[in-house]
Every structure is written in C-alpha cells, then in structure tokens.
Scaffold this motif. Sequence first.
Motif, PDB file in Angstrom:
ATOM      1  N   VAL A 105      -9.508 -33.603 -32.160  1.00 59.33           N
ATOM      2  CA  VAL A 105     -10.040 -33.902 -30.513  1.00 59.33           C
ATOM      3  C   VAL A 105      -8.275 -34.557 -30.222  1.00 59.33           C
ATOM      4  N   ILE A 106      -7.882 -35.307 -30.929  1.00 58.75           N
ATOM      5  CA  ILE A 106      -6.656 -35.949 -30.501  1.00 58.75           C
ATOM      6  C   ILE A 106      -5.598 -34.779 -30.252  1.00 58.75           C
ATOM      7  N   ARG A 109      -6.350 -32.176 -27.480  1.00 59.59           N
ATOM      8  CA  ARG A 109      -6.231 -33.039 -26.184  1.00 59.59           C
ATOM      9  C   ARG A 109      -4.428 -33.013 -25.896  1.00 59.59           C
ATOM     10  N   PHE A 112      -3.695 -29.194 -25.099  1.00 62.43           N
ATOM     11  CA  PHE A 112      -3.705 -29.070 -23.524  1.00 62.43           C
ATOM     12  C   PHE A 112      -2.929 -29.499 -22.736  1.00 62.43           C
ATOM     13  N   THR A 113      -2.543 -30.882 -22.989  1.00 65.20           N
ATOM     14  CA  THR A 113      -1.451 -31.641 -21.881  1.00 65.20           C
ATOM     15  C   THR A 113      -0.314 -30.878 -21.939  1.00 65.20           C
ATOM     16  N   SER A 118       0.030 -32.369 -16.969  1.00 64.13           N
ATOM     17  CA  SER A 118      -0.901 -33.662 -16.708  1.00 64.13           C
ATOM     18  C   SER A 118      -0.489 -34.022 -15.453  1.00 64.13           C
ATOM     19  N   ALA A 155      -2.779 -38.963 -22.219  1.00 71.04           N
ATOM     20  CA  ALA A 155      -3.653 -37.859 -22.797  1.00 71.04           C
ATOM     21  C   ALA A 155      -3.874 -38.582 -24.278  1.00 71.04           C
ATOM     22  N   ASP A 158      -6.609 -41.503 -23.524  1.00 69.66           N
ATOM     23  CA  ASP A 158      -7.930 -40.970 -23.359  1.00 69.66           C
ATOM     24  C   ASP A 158      -8.640 -40.262 -24.477  1.00 69.66           C
ATOM     25  N   ALA A 159      -7.820 -39.630 -25.346  1.00 68.14           N
ATOM     26  CA  ALA A 159      -8.363 -38.911 -26.586  1.00 68.14           C
ATOM     27  C   ALA A 159      -8.868 -39.955 -27.555  1.00 68.14           C
TER      28      ALA A 159
END
Length: 415
Positions: A105-106, A109, A112-113, A118, A155, A158-159
């Motif tokens: 997940v980290i 993320r 994607f950033t 961002s 990011a 948040d991740a």
Amino acid sequence: MGAGEPPSGESPAARAGTPTRHDRRSTRTAQAATRLPAPRHRPEALHPGAWWLWALALGTAATRTTNPLLLALLIAVSAYVVVSRRSHAPWSRSYGAFVKLALAVILIRLLFTTVLGSPIPGTHTLVTLPEVPLPDWAQGIRLGGRVTAEGLTFALYDAMKLATLLICVGAANALANPSRLLKSLPGALYEMGVAVVVALTFAPNLIADVQRLRAARRLRGRPDKGVRGLLQVGLPVLEGALERSVALAAAMDARGYGRTAQVSAPVRRTTAALTLGGLLGVCAGTYGLLTAAGGTYGVPVLLAGVAAALAGLWLGGRRTVRTRYRPDRWDARAWLVSASGAAVAALLFLAAARYPAALRPGVVPLVAPGLPLWPAAAVLIGLLPAFVAPAPHRVSVPAPAPAPAPAPAPAKESS
C-alpha cells in the motif's frame, strides 16, 4: 554340598522365582525413568472478542494521527504482542501477509504520487518527469511533471496511516481463533458471522497451502519461484480451496445450518423495529458527535440507538436454534486486554484535540516530525496483553528414558 541345597550365591527366594529387594529397587528405578511428566494445568485461552477489540482500538488510534513516529510505535506494539502471544495454528501465520500488504500500500501510494502528482505545493524538487499533455476534460489530472519532497512526504504519512490499520487487523487475525469467534457471536449475527469467518480464513489457508506446495516442490528439485513456479503452484492451491469449500458446505448441511425456530409475528415486528430504530439512532448520534451543532444530543441519541440495536439483536437471536459446547468466558484478562486498547484510542483522541500540530505534522515547510511524549506513553499501554494474556500452549516432548546399564559379566571361576 547336598543335593537339596541351593548353589552358592543364590538365595532360596531367587531360586523359587520370588523377586528380591534388589530386583524391586531396580524395577522402581526403571519405572521412574520411563514415567511421563504429570500434565500441568493449561491456562484457558483468551476470549477472541477481546483480541479484536484491542486490535480495532489500536487501528482507531492510528486514524487520529499522521505522525510517522507514533504510527511506527503502534506497529511495533502490535508486532510485539503478536510475536509473544500467537499460537502455532495455520491461521496465526497471516500476520506476515498483512505486513507485506501494508508495504505494498505504501509503495503504490508513493508510485501514484510520483506519476500523477500531488496537490501539495512544494519547493524541494527531487526529479522532473516528462509531462504528458491531457485533453481539457481531464483538468486537475496530470501525468509526469515535478516530483517534490513535500508531496512524497505527505503521501508517505497518509499511506502509513492506512498501513498501520491493516497491520492492526492482521494482528487480530493472528491472535484470535476464527472458529471460536464465530461461536461467541449472537444468534442473530450467526449467518453473517459464518460468511465473515470463511472470508477471513481464506487468506491464511491460502498462504499455508502455498507454503506447503512450495516446500514439496523444493524437495522434489522443481522450481518454486518465478512465473513458472507460480503457475504450477496455482492450480493445486485452487483445487484445495474448492475441496475445502465442498467439505465446509457438507459439514454445515450435516449440522443443520440455516435451521430456524418458529417465532410469533409480534416478536418479528418488534425485532425489526428495534433493529432499524437502533441503527438510525447510531447514525444520528454519530453525526451529532462529529458536528459542532449536534454536540448536545449526540451522546444520548447514540446510547439509545446502541441499546435498541442490542435489544433487537437479542430478540432476533431467538430464531436461531443452535447449541454451544464449552462457550468462551469473558474473564478479567479479557477486560484488561480490551481496556488497554480502548485506553490507547481514547488518549490519542484527546491528544489529537489538544495537540493537533504534534499528531498531524505539516509538510510545508518540510520539517522533521517530533515524538510527543505522553501520546507515545499512551501507545505503550497497548503492550499490556503481552503480559496479562495467557501464553500460547506449546506441546513439549518428554526426553527419552536413559538406556539401562548393562549387567556386569560373571567372573570366571578359577580351577
């Protein structure tokens, strides 16, 4: 020496077959050496609901902060409790899979950033990617461009919050027995609980099957890594999952799953009204707590909704006809474990309200986050289950009995 006298060195009792004192002592010594140790009292396992309440409370505490130091401390607390208190059952090995999922997940993320950009403005440019022009209807989306340290840091924070929540759920999966948790559910939630338990046990059983098949392929000298090994392992894993599903369906049908009792119409209407009214009350009370205008009526409406929902669940459980064999008890240790998680969540809620800058550090300007002392000490309360919960039962194999000493050889008589 007469004909009726026993030979020298042999007693009349030994000649008659009666054991002597030396023989009886040797027999008792051999029996004591081979006797198994007396079974010790095995402590009763902790209620599975206590583990889930503790883990969900830690996950709730993780949602109140984006401080990476506090989130890392929450992960360390859950990992220590899992290592010290999980058993050797197949479902307890799922914690590593949840940790890998959190790392994925980290990474996703951050990827994607990097690719999509961002919304956080930044001045520290790390790299500039080629930007792809997009049409007018895709305003607000970009591909490529500047990658700033502020955007990546935001990011990452948040991740890490979502990753910590996943790891806390993985801790509950590794510590609580799913079948015992299903046995402890109210009767009205039994059918839904069966579906949830089957879904929760799918991942641990799948991981155990993959590990077993990979070990078997290594013993046979076949590849167990790469795309080829994955394809050759996938088919047996799916076949095993199908066989387990058929066996589970047969076992549920043999035990009368889905059988309901006859309940009068007024009871059914009262159950539906209490359940629906309780859920509406819970939603209204939660909305009142989250808004400033509803702070006066939020708590009473929430408590009334919870009470009505519990009453509806109790009445709905009368339709489910099932028995419980040796139900789990909610003892003092279960209260301590669940209270430790609730204390962590409550203290972090208080810290987020009083010190928002410490629990949600900013990234513009880019500064290193600090570790607030008393919120960190509050997180350490979550270590209490590692000391009050019963240790997992480990089967001890008794040591083999020592071999008896060989008898001395008889001395030769001199002529």
